[in-house]
Design an enzyme around this catalytic site. Sequence first.
Site, PDB file in Angstrom:
ATOM      1  CG  HIS A 438      -2.295   0.567   0.921  1.00 50.53           C
ATOM      2  ND1 HIS A 438      -2.492   1.731   0.197  1.00 50.53           N
ATOM      3  CD2 HIS A 438      -3.536   0.114   1.239  1.00 50.53           C
ATOM      4  CE1 HIS A 438      -3.776   1.975   0.095  1.00 50.53           C
ATOM      5  NE2 HIS A 438      -4.440   1.011   0.716  1.00 50.53           N
ATOM      6  CG  ASP A 442      -3.799   4.952  -2.868  1.00 48.07           C
ATOM      7  OD1 ASP A 442      -3.249   4.572  -1.816  1.00 48.07           O
ATOM      8  OD2 ASP A 442      -3.782   6.134  -3.266  1.00 48.07           O
TER       9      ASP A 442
END
Length: 466
Positions: A438, A442
């Site tokens: 992450h 995204d």
Amino acid sequence: MADLVLPQLGETVTEGTITRWFKNPGDAISVGEMLYEVSTDKVDSEVPSPMEGVLTEIRVPEGETVDVGTVLAIVELPEGAVAPPPDAAIPVPSGAPAEPAAAPTAAPAEPPAVPAAAPVAASAAAGRANGAANGPATDHGSHLLSPVVRRLVREHGLDPAALVGTGVGGRITRSDVLNAIDERQRAAAASAGPTTSPARPAAGERTSAPGPPPVPAPVAAAAAAEWTDGDSRYESFNNIRRRTGEHMVNSMATSPHALTVVEVDYENVEQVRRAHREAWRAAEGFSLTYLPFIVVAVADALAQWPRLNASVEDGGLRIWRRRNIGVAVDLDYDGLIVPVLRDADSFSLRGVARTMNELAARARERRLTPDDISGGTFTISNNGSFGTYTTAAIINQPQVAVLSTDGVARRPVVVTDRFGNESIVVHSVGHLAMGWDHRAFDGSYAAGFLGHIRQMLEQHDWGAEF
């Protein structure tokens, strides 16, 4: 005088066994000339000399296991010559094919060293501590067994004393063990006759029938193990398991893992596979599986979604120009190794299939070289042959994502014709599950990448590849 040290022969290699010296003290050596053979838990390699001079002393004899960086020998250099640094690249021997030169670029063209999914021993001490399970390098009397040979002997229940070694001084080589295994299998097949036992799926093959596929039995040695502690027994982690565990724990602590899954209708691919299945097997000698289609689609998608073809570095992303895709290969339940298909985008579908089949075969025979398992920029965990539904794989650091190709089965789906009418049909359907970092991007970026792969698998004209 210059020290000749054991180089880093792969990003996860921490030790090696010197199995053969090609030169003796007093012999002249030149740059690129094969000097010695070293064996690790995964590969055997002939190592060329990084320098020119005279070999004056051998400090590590044949059969001894030492750590990377250990001084193996002393070389007297010509007057005025300077020894190369210990971490200098191993030279390519004269006449050997070299890696094509990369176009000039501001960023490095070659990806960083990426630990394989099943790395080798953490240290010489750890390997020796596990000696009870793996066996010493010089057990069975005068038989010198390299790590690769020891593993093959143990996995197949062979008696080294019954093997005839063709190596130097009667050393049992990998080829000797493989020949013995082949002979035993031929003899067993001749005496047993036809069998109705289900065969293990080929590399990359996924089930297309409903229900779980037959699960291959573990190795006979594990199945026949005795219960030494009443209702239990203790099994020490081997070197691969120990290092895999360390690497996976480090990955989970390093990257904030997220998981995105898409369902793929493989009917477009399945129609092509059915149409060309027999001709392909006759021409190539192996099955046409889903895996090469997925690899081609991934290579195409990486060009449009470059943050997936990257590594985290110094608070940012190092995005790689070359698309080097690694595909995990199971080593008979004893660990994993990830051979790398370099420049995957430069291959046709047939080229991908041939190369991956060759790499998988060499992996299972422990014939990969250090170059075969390094430089990956994206990894595929190929679990589909076991009929898995969805797998949350762990990222292979310092990469930023890993794609799991799970099982394909015949399922009812809703399709819409060109007039907007819906109907229920039976298609080959499966999941693609991607674990991703992450920090690098995204969820929308991850979903866009997987959507690109799904669209290509479902809509690309795969028939044109034939």
